[in-house]
Design a protein around this motif. Structure first.
Motif, short mmCIF file in Angstrom:
data_model
loop_
_atom_site.label_atom_id
_atom_site.label_comp_id
_atom_site.label_asym_id
_atom_site.label_seq_id
_atom_site.Cartn_x
_atom_site.Cartn_y
_atom_site.Cartn_z
N ASP A 59 -13.06 -17.49 8.04
CA ASP A 59 -11.90 -18.11 8.26
C ASP A 59 -10.99 -17.71 7.46
O ASP A 59 -9.72 -18.17 7.61
CB ASP A 59 -12.31 -19.57 8.23
N ARG A 60 -10.90 -16.70 6.51
CA ARG A 60 -10.38 -16.44 5.68
C ARG A 60 -10.05 -14.79 5.62
O ARG A 60 -9.15 -14.10 5.16
CB ARG A 60 -10.56 -16.54 4.14
N LEU A 61 -11.08 -14.05 6.55
CA LEU A 61 -10.76 -12.49 6.62
C LEU A 61 -9.45 -12.14 7.09
O LEU A 61 -8.85 -11.38 6.29
CB LEU A 61 -11.59 -12.21 7.69
N LEU A 62 -8.78 -12.72 8.11
CA LEU A 62 -7.38 -12.44 8.31
C LEU A 62 -6.40 -12.89 7.69
O LEU A 62 -5.24 -12.49 7.46
CB LEU A 62 -7.32 -12.63 10.09
N TYR A 63 -6.57 -14.24 7.21
CA TYR A 63 -5.60 -14.76 6.32
C TYR A 63 -5.31 -14.15 5.08
O TYR A 63 -3.97 -13.79 4.96
CB TYR A 63 -6.42 -16.14 5.73
N TRP A 64 -6.21 -13.38 4.55
CA TRP A 64 -5.74 -12.38 3.40
C TRP A 64 -5.19 -11.35 3.66
O TRP A 64 -4.19 -10.79 3.08
CB TRP A 64 -7.19 -12.06 2.46
N ARG A 65 -5.41 -10.70 4.93
CA ARG A 65 -4.49 -9.56 5.39
C ARG A 65 -3.30 -9.80 5.66
O ARG A 65 -2.32 -9.35 5.56
CB ARG A 65 -5.41 -8.98 6.61
N ASP A 66 -3.10 -11.24 6.29
CA ASP A 66 -1.73 -11.70 6.70
C ASP A 66 -0.78 -11.93 5.63
O ASP A 66 0.28 -11.62 5.44
CB ASP A 66 -1.83 -12.83 7.67
N GLN A 67 -1.56 -12.16 4.45
CA GLN A 67 -0.68 -12.92 3.27
C GLN A 67 -0.45 -11.60 2.20
O GLN A 67 0.57 -11.79 1.73
CB GLN A 67 -1.83 -13.83 2.51
N TYR A 68 -1.18 -10.78 2.27
CA TYR A 68 -0.71 -9.56 1.36
C TYR A 68 -0.74 -8.24 1.95
O TYR A 68 -2.03 -7.96 2.79
CB TYR A 68 -1.69 -9.52 0.19
N GLU A 69 0.31 -7.44 2.10
CA GLU A 69 0.26 -6.08 2.61
C GLU A 69 -0.87 -5.21 1.79
O GLU A 69 -1.22 -4.22 2.46
CB GLU A 69 1.59 -5.45 2.38
N ALA A 70 -1.11 -5.40 0.52
CA ALA A 70 -2.31 -4.68 0.05
C ALA A 70 -3.60 -4.85 0.52
O ALA A 70 -4.63 -4.22 0.16
CB ALA A 70 -2.31 -4.76 -1.56
#
Length: 218
Positions: A59-70
């Motif tokens: 539930d957080r995998l894509l969230y982190w990708r969406d949140q930060y370009e890095a």
């Protein structure tokens, strides 16, 4: 957090973590969990940038990708479970630590490990039943798994499996670490009275309140 050393230092600060270089390549330095030897933090340099790979909850995998370009899909790992983070200074330190913590919990979590952690909670002078430990470990139906795990206890000095008895308060007839008499000796040293190879659960059974992640003694 912009350097490999910073990432490794934080990863190694977590319980039972150790460093490894599995590919005989100094570029790949990883941190593993001693309980199962699985890696939860990968560090390496790629295209002149220091990167880390960490496992993430679904539930957080894509969230982190969406949140930060890095943050992107895990390089050289299963992209449905791992993320790559470029340590370029754009992701706050506390967020990187949170990601490493999450990866550590995902890698280190196992029924056996939860059983051992539950047994560590039993206070001196008290006993718990197999059913209690199973419940605290997250599955009331795995009483047999509790017995199997305690029989293979890797650290009897710090995981006091002698404080676990059956539903009647009876001691184990085949205590794995010195025989049944040894379990009796250890419990008596704790101040627990043994009568006929049995503990009075009314008097000595550990009472606890399950509040999700916290267990309150009383």
């Amino acid at each position: 957090m912009t350097t490999r050393d910073e990432a490794l230092k934080y990863g190694l600060s977590l319980d039972n973590a150790y460093q490894d270089a599995p590919f005989h390549d100094e570029n790949w330095q990883i941190v593993r969990f001693k309980g199962n030897d699985k890696a939860f933090l990968w560090t390496y340099e790629r295209d002149g940038k220091i990167c880390i790979n960490v496992k993430a909850r679904q539930d957080r995998l894509l969230y982190w990708r969406d949140q930060y370009e890095a943050v992107s899909a895990g390089y050289h790992q299963n992209k449905q479970h791992w993320n790559t983070v470029v340590l370029d200074g754009t992701v706050p330190d506390d967020v990187i630590k949170l990601m490493i913590d999450e990866s550590y919990r995902l890698i280190s979590d196992s029924p056996t490990q939860r059983i051992y952690e539950a047994v560590k909670l039993i206070p001196k002078g008290k006993v718990a039943t197999y059913a209690q430990i199973a419940e605290i470990a997250g599955n009331p139906k795995m009483c047999r798994a509790v017995g199997n795990a305690l029989h293979k206890n890797p650290d009897p000095e710090h995981i006091p499996c002698y404080r676990v008895v059956n539903s009647k308060g009876e001691l184990s007839g085949s205590f794995a670490f010195g025989g049944a008499d040894r379990q009796k000796e250890l419990l008596e040293a704790d101040g627990v009275e043994i009568c006929g190879n049995q503990v009075n659960l009314v008097k000595y059974q550990w009472k606890y309140v399950n509040t999700n992640e916290n267990y309150v003694e009383y």
